[in-house]
Write an enzyme that holds these catalytic residues in place. Structure first.
Site, PDB file in Angstrom:
ATOM      1  N   ILE A 273       9.296   3.739   3.616  1.00 21.61           N
ATOM      2  CA  ILE A 273       7.992   4.361   3.468  1.00 21.61           C
ATOM      3  C   ILE A 273       7.999   5.777   4.030  1.00 21.61           C
ATOM      4  O   ILE A 273       8.628   6.056   5.063  1.00 21.61           O
ATOM      5  CB  ILE A 273       6.897   3.504   4.140  1.00 21.61           C
ATOM      6  CG1 ILE A 273       5.503   3.966   3.712  1.00 21.61           C
ATOM      7  CG2 ILE A 273       7.049   3.498   5.640  1.00 21.61           C
ATOM      8  CD1 ILE A 273       4.405   2.972   4.049  1.00 21.61           C
TER       9      ILE A 273
ATOM     10  N   GLY B  24      10.881  -0.168   4.300  1.00 28.64           N
ATOM     11  CA  GLY B  24      10.198  -0.610   3.089  1.00 28.64           C
ATOM     12  C   GLY B  24      11.123  -0.875   1.924  1.00 28.64           C
ATOM     13  O   GLY B  24      10.783  -1.634   1.007  1.00 28.64           O
TER      14      GLY B  24
ATOM     15  N   ASP C  33      11.854  -4.468   1.855  1.00 29.54           N
ATOM     16  CA  ASP C  33      10.748  -5.179   1.208  1.00 29.54           C
ATOM     17  C   ASP C  33      10.915  -5.152  -0.311  1.00 29.54           C
ATOM     18  O   ASP C  33      10.682  -6.142  -0.996  1.00 29.54           O
ATOM     19  CB  ASP C  33       9.406  -4.533   1.573  1.00 29.54           C
ATOM     20  CG  ASP C  33       9.070  -4.632   3.053  1.00 29.54           C
ATOM     21  OD1 ASP C  33       8.693  -5.718   3.496  1.00 29.54           O
ATOM     22  OD2 ASP C  33       9.178  -3.607   3.755  1.00 29.54           O
TER      23      ASP C  33
ATOM     24  N   GLU D 233      11.243  -1.392  10.791  1.00 32.49           N
ATOM     25  CA  GLU D 233       9.862  -1.381  11.282  1.00 32.49           C
ATOM     26  C   GLU D 233       9.772  -1.645  12.784  1.00 32.49           C
ATOM     27  O   GLU D 233       8.924  -1.085  13.473  1.00 32.49           O
ATOM     28  CB  GLU D 233       9.018  -2.398  10.512  1.00 32.49           C
ATOM     29  CG  GLU D 233       8.673  -1.994   9.091  1.00 32.49           C
ATOM     30  CD  GLU D 233       9.727  -2.346   8.063  1.00 32.49           C
ATOM     31  OE1 GLU D 233       9.444  -2.254   6.858  1.00 32.49           O
ATOM     32  OE2 GLU D 233      10.854  -2.715   8.470  1.00 32.49           O
TER      33      GLU D 233
ATOM     34  N   ASP E  81       5.426  -5.520   6.945  1.00 35.86           N
ATOM     35  CA  ASP E  81       4.230  -6.173   6.414  1.00 35.86           C
ATOM     36  C   ASP E  81       4.101  -6.120   4.890  1.00 35.86           C
ATOM     37  O   ASP E  81       3.039  -6.372   4.344  1.00 35.86           O
ATOM     38  CB  ASP E  81       2.967  -5.570   7.052  1.00 35.86           C
ATOM     39  CG  ASP E  81       2.848  -4.060   6.853  1.00 35.86           C
ATOM     40  OD1 ASP E  81       3.682  -3.487   6.114  1.00 35.86           O
ATOM     41  OD2 ASP E  81       1.932  -3.459   7.436  1.00 35.86           O
TER      42      ASP E  81
END
Length: 270
Positions: free
Chosen positions: A66, A121, A124, A144, A152
């Site tokens: 991210i 991210g 993810d 993270e 998340d």
């Protein structure tokens, strides 16, 4: 296909290549990334010509995760009211989650080709794909924890089903970096290639092999595998019986059987 700011999308030989196209920013996931990926996978799902998807990053790295500038912008929107802040953050997190759920729920198999950094991210993202492949220089990290938060957007929910609960906990609690070979050893990636060129060639070969199969059979296989993540064996058996009661009437079955008997390559309709 539309023009995208964070992606380049190519379609050839029934394979859609979704390329994260911000190499100057190490393919960091900015605001455009999160909205465009939903639009792209909506188009992929609706386009029958597409049978397989390959997602990859432009340049030396898959993605650094991210974009921190985007996180700063979200933080700037918060005010003094804890309750309202919590509501704002929750809605934003759910929006980001929806971006990778679009990959997970895509009817077509999604293959990730990973080189260089695959951080935060980006983990993810690849956890939402069906299969993952890496070059030997790939570096994976659930970062993270190092910026003071819990992942998340899907890592902690999807990764235990890929690499097992204990290994996921180790990587999530420590944030340590693993290379392509360790990623293969723990089951995060299926294969490791010597370099980026071989990686792309190898992944496209696998994609072509899948694209040559019956799209009805591939669709059914993906749906059954996905269904079984959250259901008992007897539920899954009941579901596939109901599913195949319709799908076994497809012309693809006759085409495949005829091809087997004549030792010819089958040609399936989109």
């Amino acid at each position: 296909m539309s023009d995208y700011k964070a992606f380049r999308v190519e379609l050839a030989d029934k394979i859609a290549q979704v390329v994260i196209n911000r190499p100057e920013k190490i393919n960091a996931m900015n605001a455009d990334f999160w909205s465009e990926i939903i639009e792209i996978f909506r188009w992929i799902d609706a386009t029958d010509e597409i049978r397989v998807v390959v997602i990859r990053g432009e340049g030396k790295h898959f993605s650094s995760g991210i974009d921190l500038m985007m996180l700063a912008q979200i933080g700037a929107q918060l005010g003094p009211d804890v309750g309202r802040n919590a509501d704002t953050l929750r809605r934003k997190i759910l929006q980001l989650q929806a971006s990778f759920t679009a990959i997970d729920q895509c009817r077509k198999p999604v293959l990730a080709a990973i080189q260089g950094y695959c951080l935060g991210g980006a983990i993810d993202l690849i956890a939402a794909c069906d299969m993952r492949y890496a070059s030997s220089d790939a570096q994976f990290s659930i970062k993270e924890i190092d910026i003071g938060m819990a992942a998340d957007v899907g890592t902690l929910q999807r990764l235990p089903r890929i690499i097992g609960d204990g290994m996921m906990r180790e990587l999530a609690f420590t944030g340590r970096t693993i290379d392509g070979e360790e990623a293969r050893r723990i089951g995060l990636v299926n294969r490791v290639y010597d370099d980026q060129a071989q990686l792309l060639e190898g992944v496209l070969d696998i994609a072509r092999e899948i694209a040559a199969k019956s799209p009805i059979a591939v669709r059914g296989t993906k749906e059954m595998i996905r269904y079984m993540r959250d259901h008992r064996v007897d539920d899954g058996l009941e579901y596939v019986a109901t599913w195949n009661a319709a799908m076994l009437q497809s012309a693809d079955l006759r085409v495949a059987m005829a091809a087997q008997m004549s030792k010819q390559k089958p040609e399936f309709a989109d």
